[in-house]
Enzyme design. Structure first.
Site, PDB file in Angstrom:
ATOM      1  N   GLU A  72      63.248  42.566  65.494  1.00 29.90           N
ATOM      2  CA  GLU A  72      62.623  41.516  65.380  1.00 29.90           C
ATOM      3  C   GLU A  72      61.728  41.208  66.705  1.00 29.90           C
ATOM      4  O   GLU A  72      62.545  41.141  67.741  1.00 29.90           O
ATOM      5  CB  GLU A  72      63.354  40.236  64.975  1.00 29.90           C
ATOM      6  CG  GLU A  72      64.027  40.096  63.727  1.00 29.90           C
ATOM      7  CD  GLU A  72      62.931  39.955  62.617  1.00 29.90           C
ATOM      8  OE1 GLU A  72      61.902  39.598  62.602  1.00 29.90           O
ATOM      9  OE2 GLU A  72      63.159  40.768  61.448  1.00 29.90           O
ATOM     10  N   THR A 103      62.091  45.320  76.521  1.00 26.99           N
ATOM     11  CA  THR A 103      60.663  44.400  76.843  1.00 26.99           C
ATOM     12  C   THR A 103      61.002  43.884  78.572  1.00 26.99           C
ATOM     13  O   THR A 103      61.991  43.745  78.894  1.00 26.99           O
ATOM     14  CB  THR A 103      60.695  43.292  75.975  1.00 26.99           C
ATOM     15  OG1 THR A 103      59.519  42.222  76.404  1.00 26.99           O
ATOM     16  CG2 THR A 103      62.084  42.623  75.815  1.00 26.99           C
ATOM     17  N   ASP A 104      59.813  43.627  79.074  1.00 24.82           N
ATOM     18  CA  ASP A 104      59.714  42.840  80.180  1.00 24.82           C
ATOM     19  C   ASP A 104      60.328  41.433  80.204  1.00 24.82           C
ATOM     20  O   ASP A 104      60.750  40.974  81.353  1.00 24.82           O
ATOM     21  CB  ASP A 104      58.625  43.037  81.004  1.00 24.82           C
ATOM     22  CG  ASP A 104      57.166  42.275  80.332  1.00 24.82           C
ATOM     23  OD1 ASP A 104      57.697  41.842  79.064  1.00 24.82           O
ATOM     24  OD2 ASP A 104      56.243  42.200  80.726  1.00 24.82           O
ATOM     25  N   GLU A 105      60.288  41.008  79.107  1.00 22.38           N
ATOM     26  CA  GLU A 105      60.734  39.497  78.845  1.00 22.38           C
ATOM     27  C   GLU A 105      62.166  39.240  79.259  1.00 22.38           C
ATOM     28  O   GLU A 105      62.549  38.118  79.269  1.00 22.38           O
ATOM     29  CB  GLU A 105      60.602  39.093  77.548  1.00 22.38           C
ATOM     30  CG  GLU A 105      59.026  39.158  77.161  1.00 22.38           C
ATOM     31  CD  GLU A 105      58.741  38.412  75.835  1.00 22.38           C
ATOM     32  OE1 GLU A 105      59.461  37.361  75.667  1.00 22.38           O
ATOM     33  OE2 GLU A 105      57.545  38.626  75.356  1.00 22.38           O
ATOM     34  N   TYR A 114      64.271  35.335  71.527  1.00 22.65           N
ATOM     35  CA  TYR A 114      63.803  36.789  71.488  1.00 22.65           C
ATOM     36  C   TYR A 114      64.502  37.590  72.683  1.00 22.65           C
ATOM     37  O   TYR A 114      65.090  38.637  72.675  1.00 22.65           O
ATOM     38  CB  TYR A 114      62.418  36.875  71.237  1.00 22.65           C
ATOM     39  CG  TYR A 114      61.668  38.217  71.502  1.00 22.65           C
ATOM     40  CD1 TYR A 114      62.107  39.430  70.899  1.00 22.65           C
ATOM     41  CD2 TYR A 114      60.939  38.437  72.667  1.00 22.65           C
ATOM     42  CE1 TYR A 114      61.790  40.724  70.900  1.00 22.65           C
ATOM     43  CE2 TYR A 114      60.536  39.875  72.954  1.00 22.65           C
ATOM     44  CZ  TYR A 114      60.910  40.973  72.068  1.00 22.65           C
ATOM     45  OH  TYR A 114      60.382  42.095  72.521  1.00 22.65           O
ATOM     46  N   LYS A 174      67.202  40.565  73.162  1.00 22.46           N
ATOM     47  CA  LYS A 174      66.744  42.053  73.704  1.00 22.46           C
ATOM     48  C   LYS A 174      67.710  42.019  75.049  1.00 22.46           C
ATOM     49  O   LYS A 174      68.251  43.249  75.173  1.00 22.46           O
ATOM     50  CB  LYS A 174      65.175  41.861  74.132  1.00 22.46           C
ATOM     51  CG  LYS A 174      64.367  42.067  72.992  1.00 22.46           C
ATOM     52  CD  LYS A 174      64.578  43.243  71.922  1.00 22.46           C
ATOM     53  CE  LYS A 174      63.923  44.301  72.675  1.00 22.46           C
ATOM     54  NZ  LYS A 174      64.066  45.867  71.776  1.00 22.46           N
ATOM     55  N   LYS A 232      50.734  38.454  66.594  1.00 18.60           N
ATOM     56  CA  LYS A 232      50.402  38.591  68.046  1.00 18.60           C
ATOM     57  C   LYS A 232      49.116  37.930  68.464  1.00 18.60           C
ATOM     58  O   LYS A 232      48.066  38.186  67.630  1.00 18.60           O
ATOM     59  CB  LYS A 232      50.737  39.705  68.489  1.00 18.60           C
ATOM     60  CG  LYS A 232      52.361  40.393  67.727  1.00 18.60           C
ATOM     61  CD  LYS A 232      53.416  39.812  68.682  1.00 18.60           C
ATOM     62  CE  LYS A 232      54.552  40.204  67.930  1.00 18.60           C
ATOM     63  NZ  LYS A 232      55.091  41.366  67.475  1.00 18.60           N
ATOM     64  N   ASP A 263      51.698  23.756  73.141  1.00 19.34           N
ATOM     65  CA  ASP A 263      52.260  24.777  73.908  1.00 19.34           C
ATOM     66  C   ASP A 263      53.402  25.376  73.017  1.00 19.34           C
ATOM     67  O   ASP A 263      54.164  24.463  72.470  1.00 19.34           O
ATOM     68  CB  ASP A 263      52.589  24.220  75.273  1.00 19.34           C
ATOM     69  CG  ASP A 263      52.419  25.475  76.283  1.00 19.34           C
ATOM     70  OD1 ASP A 263      52.480  26.720  75.844  1.00 19.34           O
ATOM     71  OD2 ASP A 263      52.698  25.282  77.418  1.00 19.34           O
TER      72      ASP A 263
END
Ligand code: NAD
Ligand code: DAU
Length: 351
Positions: free
Chosen positions: A88, A134-136, A159, A163, A198, A289
């Protein structure tokens, strides 16, 4: 035919997965590429229509959350390598429903790792488990600095937490069972076939239909954008040349604030649609936001550049133009994915 490798690519019907499957199928006729995907809202076999009949390509509809599905694909296709992308992937959905992110991204990954240990023979000389991350996982940057492979994990959304947890499990299996692994952490991708939840495809679709362009907060959050084919090429390069049990960051050295990116997209779309310059910008609408919105991501890609000689081929100027052209020339793909449940999603999130 005797294939030299049997590579399971999970999530191969999704955005990045489909570009990677195409690259591997075309570039390596002696590898069998098994695309294992459960086809959620984000998975679409239309993405792979051009290679669906290739003799070294197989699609298997299967769920990484169902152990029997994984075990049967291992047995039927003698899987010896995995490149794992199934996930996801949308932060906003993770804020609405974190549990499915734990199930797919964490438990699904552990299910795959368990099957590797069960089906492959130690010392695993002919096996690799490659995890696409991911960089997140690194959290959020201030005005300066870049994420390196040594940056401590500090995930801030459901999320990115899921990850990060999956990355930890992959490394734990490498340490505990000596499973040969590779991990890459990439920045924001854009390009053809991205689901219009996205930012970039959502705005392309809305500009086309003269609908508001929702900018979260002040639009000053920064992302580092990479063309999806460059990401697929980086994965190919790491899969073949990367050092076992190591991590590579992948990024575009291409930082944009959301508002300047959307303005640039408006300019390109005005040109492509023969609209008066400035007309699409009028659609920009500032909205509430995102909860816990990460401020800035930016990747230091020095390791992959110096060790593996990888650099992105696409400039942002050419990448964004070809992306816009792709969406405009592939109306039936876009209309197909925005029908049905997308309308309910859009209503819930934006209206
Ligand atoms: P995507 O949402 O477009 O595709 C995900 C794919 O996984 C879909 O085809 C879906 O059907 C499949 N899938 C989901 N749950 C599954 C399950 N239980 N079993 C089997 N298949 C399942 O995602 P994407 O943007 O292509 O991202 C792919 C991977 O790359 C993800 O792991 C993501 O975290 C990572 N990543 C994405 C980006 C980005 O900018 N999109 C950047 C860095 C890393
Ligand atoms: O950094 C890599 C990550 O990039 C991947 O791991 C994720 O799978 C991928 O979804 C992406 O995450 P982001 O949250 O950065 O991408 P998204 O396109 O959702 O949002 C990009 C920026 O635009 C972010 O700052 C939020 C903002 N935004 C997004 C949407 C959908 C808006 O302002 N309005 C919107 O409607």
């Amino acid at each position: 035919m005797n294939f030299t490798k049997n590579i399971l690519i999970t999530g191969g019907a999704g955005f990045i997965g489909s570009h990677l499957v195409r690259l591997m199928v075309n570039k390596y006729p002696d590898y069998r590429i098994i695309n294992f995907d459960v086809l959620t809202y984000a998975g679409n076999l239309e993405n792979l229509r051009d290679i669906q009949d290739a003799s070294n390509y197989v699609f298997v509809k299967g769920d990484i959350c169902t152990v029997d599905d994984i075990e049967s694909v291992f047995k039927e296709y003698h899987i010896d390598h995995i490149i794992h992308l199934a996930a996801e992937s949308h932060v906003d959905r993770s804020i609405e429903n974190p549990n499915i992110f734990v199930e797919t991204n964490v438990i699904g990954t552990v299910n795959l790792l368990n099957s590797c240990i069960k089906n492959w023979k130690a010392p695993f000389n002919d096996n690799i488990f490659y995890h696409v991350s991911t960089d997140e996982v690194y959290g959020s940057l201030g005005d300066t600095g870049l994420f390196t492979e040594e940056t401590s994990y500090d995930p801030k959304s459901p999320y990115s937490a899921s990850k990060a947890a999956s990355d930890h499990f992959v490394r734990a299996f490498a340490n505990t069972y000596k499973l040969p692994i590779k991990i890459s952490n990439c920045s924001n991708n854009y390009g053809p076939n991205q689901f219009p939840e996205k930012l970039i495809p959502l705005c392309i679709n809305n500009i086309k239909n003269n609908k508001p362009l929702p900018i979260y907060g002040k639009g000053l959050n920064i992302r580092d954008w990479l063309y999806v084919v460059d990401h697929a090429e980086a994965i190919d390069c790491i899969f073949h040349e990367g050092i076992l049990n190591s991590t590579y960051n992948i990024g575009g050295l291409n930082e944009w604030t959301n508002i300047s990116l959307v303005k640039e997209l408006c300019r390109v779309m005005d040109h492509e649609l023969n609209r008066e310059t400035g007309s699409s910008e009028k659609l920009i609408t500032y909205v509430e936001d995102r909860k816990g919105h990460d401020m800035r991501y930016a990747i230091d890609a020095n390791k992959i550049t110096t060790e593996l000689n990888w650099t992105p081929d696409e400039t942002f100027e050419t990448g964004i133009q070809s992306t816009v052209k792709w969406y405009l020339n592939n109306e039936s793909w876009l209309n197909g994915v925005v029908s049905g449940s997308y309308q309910d999603y859009y209503q819930k999130m934006y209206q």
